[in-house]
Design a protein around this motif. Structure first.
Motif, PDB file in Angstrom:
ATOM      1  N   TRP A 123       0.754  -0.907   0.255  1.00 56.63           N
ATOM      2  CA  TRP A 123       0.118  -0.056   0.376  1.00 56.63           C
ATOM      3  C   TRP A 123       0.552   1.402  -0.507  1.00 56.63           C
ATOM      4  CZ3 TRP A 123       0.908   2.775   4.782  1.00 56.63           C
ATOM      5  CH2 TRP A 123       0.909   1.659   6.288  1.00 56.63           C
TER       6      TRP A 123
ATOM      7  N   GLY B 276     -12.203  -1.191   9.310  1.00 56.97           N
ATOM      8  CA  GLY B 276     -12.251  -1.272   7.332  1.00 56.97           C
ATOM      9  C   GLY B 276     -12.079   0.480   7.362  1.00 56.97           C
TER      10      GLY B 276
ATOM     11  N   TYR C  15      -8.668  -8.219  10.872  1.00 60.80           N
ATOM     12  CA  TYR C  15      -8.173  -7.390   9.811  1.00 60.80           C
ATOM     13  C   TYR C  15      -8.533  -7.954   8.092  1.00 60.80           C
ATOM     14  CZ  TYR C  15      -7.015  -4.901  14.006  1.00 60.80           C
ATOM     15  OH  TYR C  15      -7.790  -4.997  15.288  1.00 60.80           O
TER      16      TYR C  15
ATOM     17  N   MET D  67     -10.857   4.559   3.924  1.00 66.78           N
ATOM     18  CA  MET D  67      -9.747   5.764   2.819  1.00 66.78           C
ATOM     19  C   MET D  67      -9.964   5.533   1.729  1.00 66.78           C
ATOM     20  SD  MET D  67      -7.232   6.914   4.772  1.00 66.78           S
ATOM     21  CE  MET D  67      -8.719   7.371   6.311  1.00 66.78           C
ATOM     22  N   LEU D  68     -10.788   3.975   1.619  1.00 67.93           N
ATOM     23  CA  LEU D  68     -10.636   4.227  -0.339  1.00 67.93           C
ATOM     24  C   LEU D  68     -11.870   4.976  -0.772  1.00 67.93           C
ATOM     25  CD1 LEU D  68     -10.781   0.456  -0.774  1.00 67.93           C
ATOM     26  CD2 LEU D  68      -9.191   1.691  -2.495  1.00 67.93           C
TER      27      LEU D  68
ATOM     28  N   SER E  69     -11.921  -7.241   5.589  1.00 67.92           N
ATOM     29  CA  SER E  69     -12.492  -6.055   4.701  1.00 67.92           C
ATOM     30  C   SER E  69     -11.477  -6.128   3.075  1.00 67.92           C
ATOM     31  CB  SER E  69     -11.810  -4.523   4.667  1.00 67.92           C
ATOM     32  OG  SER E  69     -10.510  -4.184   5.132  1.00 67.92           O
ATOM     33  N   PHE E  70     -10.424  -7.281   2.883  1.00 67.68           N
ATOM     34  CA  PHE E  70     -10.351  -6.470   1.128  1.00 67.68           C
ATOM     35  C   PHE E  70     -10.838  -7.930   0.525  1.00 67.68           C
ATOM     36  CE2 PHE E  70      -7.997  -9.874  -1.465  1.00 67.68           C
ATOM     37  CZ  PHE E  70      -6.352  -9.085  -1.411  1.00 67.68           C
TER      38      PHE E  70
ATOM     39  N   TYR F  80      -4.990   2.800  -1.273  1.00 68.82           N
ATOM     40  CA  TYR F  80      -6.127   2.513  -1.245  1.00 68.82           C
ATOM     41  C   TYR F  80      -6.321   2.095   0.076  1.00 68.82           C
ATOM     42  CZ  TYR F  80      -3.368  -1.521  -0.955  1.00 68.82           C
ATOM     43  OH  TYR F  80      -1.904  -2.936  -0.634  1.00 68.82           O
ATOM     44  N   LYS F  81      -4.711   2.962   1.460  1.00 67.02           N
ATOM     45  CA  LYS F  81      -4.812   2.086   2.681  1.00 67.02           C
ATOM     46  C   LYS F  81      -4.001   2.641   3.675  1.00 67.02           C
ATOM     47  CE  LYS F  81      -3.850  -1.072   4.657  1.00 67.02           C
ATOM     48  NZ  LYS F  81      -4.164  -2.581   5.444  1.00 67.02           N
TER      49      LYS F  81
ATOM     50  N   ASP G  36      -8.859   1.583   7.993  1.00 64.42           N
ATOM     51  CA  ASP G  36      -7.601   2.717   8.138  1.00 64.42           C
ATOM     52  C   ASP G  36      -7.974   1.769   5.797  1.00 64.42           C
ATOM     53  OD1 ASP G  36      -7.772   0.078   8.696  1.00 64.42           O
ATOM     54  OD2 ASP G  36      -6.238  -0.568   9.029  1.00 64.42           O
ATOM     55  N   ASP G  37      -8.987   1.163   5.869  1.00 61.84           N
ATOM     56  CA  ASP G  37      -8.914   0.756   4.177  1.00 61.84           C
ATOM     57  C   ASP G  37     -10.090   1.106   3.162  1.00 61.84           C
ATOM     58  OD1 ASP G  37      -9.949  -1.378   5.820  1.00 61.84           O
ATOM     59  OD2 ASP G  37      -8.736  -2.606   4.983  1.00 61.84           O
TER      60      ASP G  37
ATOM     61  N   TYR H 223     -12.235  -4.509  -1.898  1.00 63.10           N
ATOM     62  CA  TYR H 223     -11.434  -3.764  -2.497  1.00 63.10           C
ATOM     63  C   TYR H 223     -11.405  -3.551  -4.308  1.00 63.10           C
ATOM     64  CZ  TYR H 223      -7.922  -3.461   1.813  1.00 63.10           C
ATOM     65  OH  TYR H 223      -7.666  -3.334   2.632  1.00 63.10           O
TER      66      TYR H 223
END
Length: 384
Positions: free
Chosen positions: A201, A239, A282, A245-246, A285-286, A211-212, A241-242, A289
């Motif tokens: 990232w 989510g 964590y 952030m997205l 959340s992938f 993206y994060k 931080d990702d 993406y």
């Protein structure tokens, strides 16, 4: 064509196919380590266009979900000792211990930089980190926010000043947080995994395709937060931080802060079992993406695995001269990888990772496959 005919007459179609796979996968690997990850060691955030004339006052927001005396007595002092003139520390305590909260309040009386607030913990209505951060953000007195956690500590007294300097060139600031250094192979593997997955990232953010960040060390302005109506995916406990952030990151509003003095260390609370549980939690959340991000992450692991498989097959099946050529490719690739990893580690303030990096290099695709299988099962801790 003459080269292919020579290989074909000497090794057959199997040799040609293995050579094609080896060279293609090696090319992909060299792209990742020399081009994509290669941007990290030499990156200079100061080359970006300025959006502020001077470093702003900072609110450091920290959610606390237990009576963490170790944080209060050890890690909080490192934050308060930051060499930065204008900042506050907003602690959001989520719990039921009135005596502990009273101690936090008394601490705030002794140190004016500390602001404390409390969310009463009710087992019937679990409080997520995002909910605690929301309270902390609303309680913060300053426009510019840096978010961290109770299990992370700065490695120098320049951490906050460097993160604040990041706001000169962006409304969102992302930094790096490694794992604390300990003994044993499990700790070594955790530190390598954190650094090299952060390289994904960080490299994308430097290439203006962010993206994060990492929730131990990132920040943004209140305007960014409230314009987006706060955190998204409220049905998930993760989510911030990702996935958030997205939603708010663009090509031009992200500032990347890379320095050993801006790095934090996260405390490891267990071994590989704890680590894989954290990755599963964590990593849930992938699935949300973008496809380009998923491909970028997966292609490195897949190309590395295919390179190893093709190399092993060639060493088993092919003649001696072919085997010697494969050994040369293996050594050449590893020299390039080790040198680039060393440069990245120096930039991020990591030490002692390169000497036995071949262990992580060889084993991590298999651990990633195990994690992928784990992520197929719904983690009930994630969903509200």
């Amino acid at each position: 064509m003459q080269f292919i005919d020579t290989v074909l007459s000497y090794c057959g179609w199997t040799g040609v196919a293995l050579a094609a796979v080896l060279l293609l996968m090696l090319g992909i690997q060299l792209y990742y380590y020399l081009v994509a990850y290669g941007r990290i060691p030499g990156y200079k955030n100061s080359r970006r266009r300025r959006v502020l004339d001077h470093e702003p006052p900072i609110s450091v927001v920290i959610p606390m979900f237990s009576e963490d005396y170790a944080f209060v007595e050890e890690r909080l002092s490192l934050i308060l000792a930051q060499s930065y003139p204008d900042f506050e520390v907003v602690i959001v305590y989520v719990g039921q211990d009135n005596d502990f909260y009273a101690e936090l309040r008394r601490l705030g009386s002794s140190f004016p930089r500390i602001t404390t607030t409390k969310i009463l913990l009710d087992p019937r209505f679990p409080i997520s980190r995002k909910m605690a951060l929301n309270v902390g953000i609303k309680s913060a007195h300053y426009e510019h926010l840096v978010l961290t956690s109770t299990d992370a500590m700065p490695r120098s007294d320049r951490w906050l000043s460097l993160m604040a300097k990041g706001f000169l060139t962006g409304d969102i600031v992302i930094g790096y947080c490694g794992m604390e250094r300990g003994r044993g192979l499990a700790n070594y593997f955790m530190r390598c995994w954190r650094m090299m997955h952060a390289a994904d990232w960080l490299a994308r953010a430097i290439a203006r395709r962010p993206y994060k960040g990492i929730f131990h060390n990132f920040g943004f302005t209140k305007k960014i937060y409230f314009d987006a109506n706060g955190f998204n995916h409220l049905n998930m406990n993760i989510g911030e931080d990702d996935l958030f952030m997205l939603q708010v990151m663009t090509r031009d509003n992200v500032s990347v802060v890379l320095s050993p003095r801006a790095t934090l260390s996260q405390k490891a609370w267990g071994g590989m079992g704890w680590w894989m549980s954290q990755l599963r939690y964590y990593g849930s959340s992938f699935r949300f993406y973008p496809g380009a991000v998923k491909r970028f992450i997966r292609f490195e692991l897949l190309s590395r695995l295919l390179f190893w498989v093709a190399a092993v097959a060639a060493l088993v099946l092919m003649p001696l001269e072919y085997k010697l050529a494969v050994v040369f490719l293996l050594l050449a690739r590893y020299v390039v990888v080790a040198l680039e990893v060393r440069r990245i580690a120096r930039r991020l303030g990591e030490e002692g990772l390169v000497r036995t990096y071949f262990l992580y290099d060889l084993l991590s695709p298999f651990y990633a496959a195990v994690l992928s299988l784990m992520l197929r099962r719904k983690d009930e801790r994630v969903w509200r």
